[in-house]
Design a protein around this motif. Structure first.
Motif, short mmCIF file in Angstrom:
data_model
loop_
_atom_site.label_atom_id
_atom_site.label_comp_id
_atom_site.label_asym_id
_atom_site.label_seq_id
_atom_site.Cartn_x
_atom_site.Cartn_y
_atom_site.Cartn_z
N GLU A 27 0.80 -1.16 0.08
CA GLU A 27 0.02 -0.05 -0.17
C GLU A 27 0.81 1.48 -0.02
O GLU A 27 0.40 2.30 -0.18
N LEU A 28 2.07 1.23 0.43
CA LEU A 28 3.01 2.37 0.47
C LEU A 28 3.13 3.24 -0.97
O LEU A 28 3.51 4.49 -0.97
N TRP A 29 2.88 2.70 -2.01
CA TRP A 29 3.12 3.10 -3.55
C TRP A 29 2.05 4.33 -3.46
O TRP A 29 2.32 5.47 -4.03
N GLU A 30 1.02 4.38 -2.93
CA GLU A 30 -0.27 5.31 -3.18
C GLU A 30 0.19 6.74 -2.37
O GLU A 30 -0.04 7.57 -3.57
N GLY A 50 19.94 0.09 3.32
CA GLY A 50 19.17 0.84 4.52
C GLY A 50 17.79 0.54 4.84
O GLY A 50 17.29 -0.49 4.27
N GLU A 51 16.95 1.37 5.44
CA GLU A 51 15.43 1.05 5.78
C GLU A 51 14.40 1.28 4.58
O GLU A 51 13.91 0.45 3.94
N GLN A 52 14.37 2.77 4.46
CA GLN A 52 13.41 3.29 3.49
C GLN A 52 13.78 4.68 3.10
O GLN A 52 14.59 5.49 3.77
N PRO A 53 13.38 5.11 1.90
CA PRO A 53 13.55 6.53 1.79
C PRO A 53 12.93 7.34 2.61
O PRO A 53 11.92 7.10 3.24
N GLY A 54 13.40 8.60 2.92
CA GLY A 54 12.98 9.59 3.66
C GLY A 54 12.31 10.91 2.97
O GLY A 54 11.99 10.59 1.56
N HIS A 94 9.37 2.70 -0.81
CA HIS A 94 8.57 3.73 -0.76
C HIS A 94 8.69 4.23 0.56
O HIS A 94 8.71 3.71 1.62
N PHE A 95 8.45 5.42 0.59
CA PHE A 95 8.60 6.51 1.99
C PHE A 95 7.14 6.21 2.79
O PHE A 95 5.95 6.43 2.38
N ARG A 96 7.27 5.64 3.88
CA ARG A 96 6.01 5.35 4.85
C ARG A 96 6.12 6.54 5.94
O ARG A 96 6.92 6.84 6.70
N HIS A 106 8.34 10.44 9.34
CA HIS A 106 8.64 9.04 8.75
C HIS A 106 8.09 8.00 9.85
O HIS A 106 8.04 8.42 11.19
N GLN A 107 7.72 6.94 9.40
CA GLN A 107 7.12 5.99 10.19
C GLN A 107 7.98 4.69 9.70
O GLN A 107 8.21 4.52 8.72
N THR A 108 8.47 3.95 10.66
CA THR A 108 9.09 2.64 10.49
C THR A 108 8.04 1.54 9.76
O THR A 108 7.13 1.61 10.25
N PRO A 109 8.77 1.13 8.46
CA PRO A 109 7.88 0.13 7.67
C PRO A 109 7.55 -0.92 8.41
O PRO A 109 7.90 -1.46 9.40
N ASP A 110 6.15 -1.41 8.23
CA ASP A 110 5.62 -2.87 8.86
C ASP A 110 6.36 -4.02 8.36
O ASP A 110 7.01 -3.95 7.06
N THR A 111 6.37 -5.05 9.20
CA THR A 111 7.01 -6.31 8.50
C THR A 111 6.38 -6.76 7.07
O THR A 111 7.12 -6.95 6.30
N SER A 112 4.84 -6.39 7.00
CA SER A 112 4.50 -6.81 5.59
C SER A 112 5.05 -5.88 4.58
O SER A 112 5.40 -6.40 3.42
N ASN A 113 5.43 -4.69 4.77
CA ASN A 113 6.13 -3.87 3.82
C ASN A 113 7.26 -4.39 3.25
O ASN A 113 7.83 -4.39 2.25
N VAL A 114 8.24 -4.77 4.42
CA VAL A 114 9.51 -5.40 4.53
C VAL A 114 9.45 -6.78 3.58
O VAL A 114 10.14 -6.82 2.43
N VAL A 115 8.56 -7.44 3.96
CA VAL A 115 8.38 -8.72 3.24
C VAL A 115 7.91 -8.46 1.67
O VAL A 115 8.55 -8.99 0.68
N ALA A 116 6.97 -7.59 1.51
CA ALA A 116 6.49 -7.27 0.40
C ALA A 116 7.70 -6.82 -0.59
O ALA A 116 7.64 -7.36 -1.96
N CYS A 117 8.58 -6.18 -0.23
CA CYS A 117 9.34 -5.42 -1.01
C CYS A 117 10.83 -6.19 -1.50
O CYS A 117 11.77 -5.82 -1.98
N ARG A 118 11.00 -7.34 -0.42
CA ARG A 118 12.18 -8.12 -0.44
C ARG A 118 12.34 -8.69 -1.98
O ARG A 118 13.82 -8.62 -2.38
#
Length: 205
Positions: A27-30, A50-54, A94-96, A106-118
């Motif tokens: 969902e982060l793309w939107e 790293g983690e995610q874009p800021g 994607h920036f969460r 900034h919000q830390t990505p959920d595990t679901s975001n990490v898994v989806a993007c792997r």
């Protein structure tokens, strides 16, 4: 949710980057401005994750160009690493964030975001085929090394691990944004330890 269906088989870095712009794997793309894919040498001996874009990265479309990126650049210079020979990316593309007034926080990505993007990250590692993967912070560690890995306990040493992208050599350290969040009296030592970890990485490739 997964980005797997968007990752073209056998593609080079340029093709992967182009394909990632259309990724709707989570969902982060939107709300994000754009996909922020990895950047740097496609034949790098060292790949940093790293983690995610800021906020700045989301607007510019490049990884590590905001405040944490400036810390990373300074530390790489001191460690003797030429950033033009490296490849830098994030576990999540994607920036969460959440809106706080007119600011995006900034919000830390959920595990679901990490898994989806792997799948994107695994494709980058396979294609670049680095000698060493430097893991910056807990989210990158969760993506590549599992939820049981603790950066604070296992940082600064080179080790091997089997991954979907093959057996890889890793070194884990803190994310440069962690240095920015440190109390002023701890920041100098935190930065010095970060540079020491990067020197170990440079010596390993």
């Amino acid at each position: 949710m997964s980005a797997a269906e968007y990752v073209p088989e056998g593609a080079g870095i340029a093709e992967l980057r182009e394909a990632a712009q259309g990724c709707h794997g989570c969902e982060l793309w939107e709300p994000a401005t754009q996909t922020v894919f990895g950047a740097g040498s496609p034949k790098a001996s060292m790949l940093l994750v790293g983690e995610q874009p800021g906020d700045v990265e989301d607007q510019r479309g490049l990884p590590f160009v905001g405040p944490a990126g400036k810390v990373l650049q300074k530390a790489l210079d001191e460690a003797g690493a030429d950033r033009s020979t490296l490849y830098v990316t994030n576990a999540v593309k994607h920036f969460r964030f959440e809106w706080r007034g007119k600011r995006r926080i900034h919000q830390t990505p959920d595990t679901s975001n990490v898994v989806a993007c792997r799948p994107w990250l695994e494709a980058e590692i396979r294609r670049v085929d680095p000698q060493l993967v430097v893991v910056l912070g807990a989210t990158a560690a969760k993506s590549l090394l599992g939820s049981g890995f603790r950066v604070t306990k296992e940082r600064g040493v080179v080790f091997e691990r089997d991954t979907p992208a093959g057996t890889r050599r890793f070194l884990a350290t803190i994310h440069p944004s962690a240095i920015l969040r440190m109390d002023a009296e701890l920041r100098d030592q935190g930065y010095a330890d970060f540079v020491a970890d990067l020197r170990t990485a440079v010596a390993a490739v």
